[in-house]
Design an enzyme around this catalytic site. Structure first.
Site, short mmCIF file in Angstrom:
data_model
loop_
_atom_site.label_atom_id
_atom_site.label_comp_id
_atom_site.label_asym_id
_atom_site.label_seq_id
_atom_site.Cartn_x
_atom_site.Cartn_y
_atom_site.Cartn_z
N GLY A 141 0.86 -1.18 0.00
CA GLY A 141 0.00 0.00 0.00
C GLY A 141 0.89 1.23 0.00
N ARG A 142 1.54 1.42 1.14
CA ARG A 142 2.42 2.57 1.34
C ARG A 142 3.46 2.74 0.22
NH1 ARG A 142 3.85 3.91 6.70
NH2 ARG A 142 3.06 1.83 7.16
N CYS A 164 -5.50 21.48 19.35
CA CYS A 164 -5.38 21.77 20.78
C CYS A 164 -4.75 20.62 21.53
CB CYS A 164 -6.76 22.10 21.34
SG CYS A 164 -7.50 23.47 20.46
N GLU A 165 -3.53 20.26 21.12
CA GLU A 165 -2.77 19.19 21.77
C GLU A 165 -1.30 19.53 21.61
OE1 GLU A 165 -3.96 15.62 22.21
OE2 GLU A 165 -6.02 16.07 21.62
N TYR A 171 -1.62 6.76 4.27
CA TYR A 171 -1.99 6.85 5.69
C TYR A 171 -2.01 8.28 6.22
CZ TYR A 171 -1.18 1.90 5.13
OH TYR A 171 -1.23 0.61 4.67
C1 LIG Z 1 -2.02 -2.65 5.91
C2 LIG Z 1 -1.99 -3.89 5.14
C3 LIG Z 1 -1.27 -3.96 3.95
C4 LIG Z 1 -0.47 -2.82 3.41
O1 LIG Z 1 0.57 -2.43 4.24
P1 LIG Z 1 1.64 -1.35 3.71
O2 LIG Z 1 2.53 -1.14 4.88
O3 LIG Z 1 0.87 -0.13 3.34
O4 LIG Z 1 2.30 -1.96 2.52
C5 LIG Z 1 -1.30 -5.15 3.25
N1 LIG Z 1 -2.02 -6.21 3.68
C6 LIG Z 1 -2.73 -6.17 4.83
C7 LIG Z 1 -3.51 -7.36 5.24
C8 LIG Z 1 -2.75 -5.01 5.58
O5 LIG Z 1 -3.45 -4.99 6.72
#
Ligand SMILES: *Cc1c(COP(=O)(O)O)cnc(C)c1O
Length: 481
Positions: A336-337, A409-410, A439
């Site tokens: 993802g990231r 406010c933190e 994220y």
């Molecule tokens: C969060 C997640 C990902 C992606 O993680 P990244 O660190 O963004 O690559 C992949 N698979 C599962 C099951 C996740 O929970």
């Protein structure tokens, strides 16, 4: 699987393409070689103009701020497309090289919006979703159901029903209760649903370290060591008309910079899959190694390239299968990231600069920007580090120890904890923060009733609004009288 329903045809939706025509802004010339945005934390399209202002794909950040306001998330689209393609192609090539295949599922929780889903579809990636809302975005984008995986440790009956109704390619099952729910929904729909089992391998990885015997005391998955994974597999295999067991799924962590943790996890997964296959006389044709590939938030971070990660994972799977004497499964990974994170930056305007006597010999500049923990909660949640730069001018060569903070406010409302920044940063300046594509918008809140910023897709030919800025009216529209 012959009974599976076809996904609904792609429906062009006027609303979705409201921003289809990119807005053109005047291009600027730029230099990169020695600029302050030359490190890998910044997207490739971010450059420094001769006057020292930053531009993204030829659009001056000052002009973008004037046109769209701040804070704003900016996505470098060519950078994003290049990353998506390199994951797709490098993993396909590396696994083809060992005699099998590999799919790349983009983990939608990193950031999700209709135009992104369409882009991923066009690039041939698969997609992970983990809620009804995420599935709704995929449906709205007309994403092919067969390339969708559904995650979550507590999917509701309604979520399972919606996923099966759309015809998703697989559900990653996380509990015995869920097996029952999926069986019931499969019966109701008259289909056989492909499932994977989320398992705990005992491996937990982060950056360069992993632990091979991570504590089992967390909510996700069936324990391999404790025998629950085998029990769940038996339960799935007891419903051959409703469920098709594809194999195991594991996700060992996040922000991982080397493949050692994947080696141990893959060995355990493959050995257990073999055991189950032998015991039940079936073949488990797939294996999912999850995501978690790290990115650079600081110039000192050195993540693996997609090519190196793919080559190492392919070698790991080959070796583990050789050792177990089992045929190679079809593999999937779920970054993802690493796909969206580095393509994004956040643009803020500075509102105040306060020199604070932090210790006897340190004056720290507290630079307050017009967002903060509402648009990026990661520093507050995980002590995450980020890199910032002055965006509208080079600033003084003299630097000051600085802390970029938000407007909430933190006192924990920190964007960049510690960085040397020009000592003449002043109200009205623009700051860019790197690697905020993942994220940040997806974790954003409306804390303090601060509307969430827009996501702007920037390329050479213009700027598209992928998500518009929230308004005060949006916030008030939820309230009763
Ligand atoms: C969060 C997640 C990902 C992606 O993680 P990244 O660190 O963004 O690559 C992949 N698979 C599962 C099951 C996740 O929970």
């Amino acid at each position: 699987m012959a009974t599976r329903r076809r996904p609904p045809a792609h429906r062009p939706d006027a609303d979705v393409w409201r921003c289809a025509a990119p807005v053109s802004l005047s291009p600027v010339t730029s230099t990169k070689a020695t600029s302050r945005v030359a490190t890998r934390v910044w997207p490739t399209g971010l450059q420094e103009t001769p006057a020292g202002e930053l531009s993204l794909r030829g659009h001056a950040l000052g002009e973008l701020a004037a046109a769209y306001g701040t804070p704003a998330y900016l996505l470098d689209i060519p950078d994003l497309v290049t990353r998506a393609r390199s994951f797709r192609d490098e993993f396909a090539a590396a696994f083809e090289g060992i005699g099998t295949t590999c799919d790349v599922f983009y983990a939608g929780k990193a950031f999700l919006a209709t135009p992104l889903v369409r882009l991923l579809d066009a690039e041939g990636l698969s997609l992970d979703v983990c809620s009804r809302g995420e599935l709704a975005v995929a449906e709205r984008a007309g994403f092919p159901a067969g390339r969708i995986g559904v995650h979550g440790n507590n999917k509701s009956a309604a979520e399972i029903d919606a996923a099966i109704d759309y015809g998703v390619g697989r559900i990653v099952v996380d509990s015995l209760e869920e097996i029952e729910r999926v069986v019931a929904a499969a019966r109701a729909h008259g289909v056989r649903v492909p499932v994977m089992l989320r398992v705990k391998t005992g491996v937990e990885a982060h950056t360069h370290e992993f632990i091979a015997t991570a504590h089992e005391d967390q909510k996700f998955g069936f324990s391999l060591a404790g025998g629950q994974a085998a029990e769940a597999a038996a339960e799935v295999l007891a419903h051959p008309d409703q469920l098709q067991l594809l194999g195991f799924h594991s996700h060992i962590g996040s922000q991982i910079f080397d493949s050692d943790g994947f080696r141990v996890a893959a060995q355990r997964l493959i050995a257990s899959q073999l055991q189950i296959a032998q015991e039940h006389g079936v073949v488990l044709p797939e294996l999912d190694l999850g995501g978690g590939f790290g990115i650079a938030y600081l110039p000192s971070d050195e993540p693996l390239t997609p090519r190196d990660m793919a080559a190492q994972l392919a070698a790991i799977v080959l070796a583990a299968c050789d050792e177990a004497g089992t045929p190679l499964p079809h593999v999937s990974v779920e970054p993802g990231r690493a796909i969206i994170g580095p393509a994004g930056i956040t643009l803020y305007e500075v509102g105040t600069v306060k020199p604070v006597q932090a210790t006897d010999d340190l004056v720290r500049h507290y630079i307050s920007v017009d967002g903060g923990m509402s648009d990026n909660p990661r520093p507050a949640l995980y002590q995450a580090d980020y890199t910032a730069t002055l965006a509208n001018r080079p600033g003084s060569a003299q630097t000051a120890q600085s802390r970029v903070v938000g407007k909430h406010c933190e006192s924990g409302d920190i964007v960049v904890r510690n960085q040397q920044l020009p000592d003449d940063v002043r109200p009205g300046d623009l700051l860019a923060v790197a690697a905020t594509g993942a994220y940040c918008r997806s974790l954003a809140s409306q804390y303090n009733h601060v509307p969430r910023p827009p996501v702007l897709a920037v390329s050479e030919d213009g700027v598209r609004t992928w998500l518009r800025r929230e308004t005060i009216d949006d916030l008030l529209s939820l309230e009763g009288e």
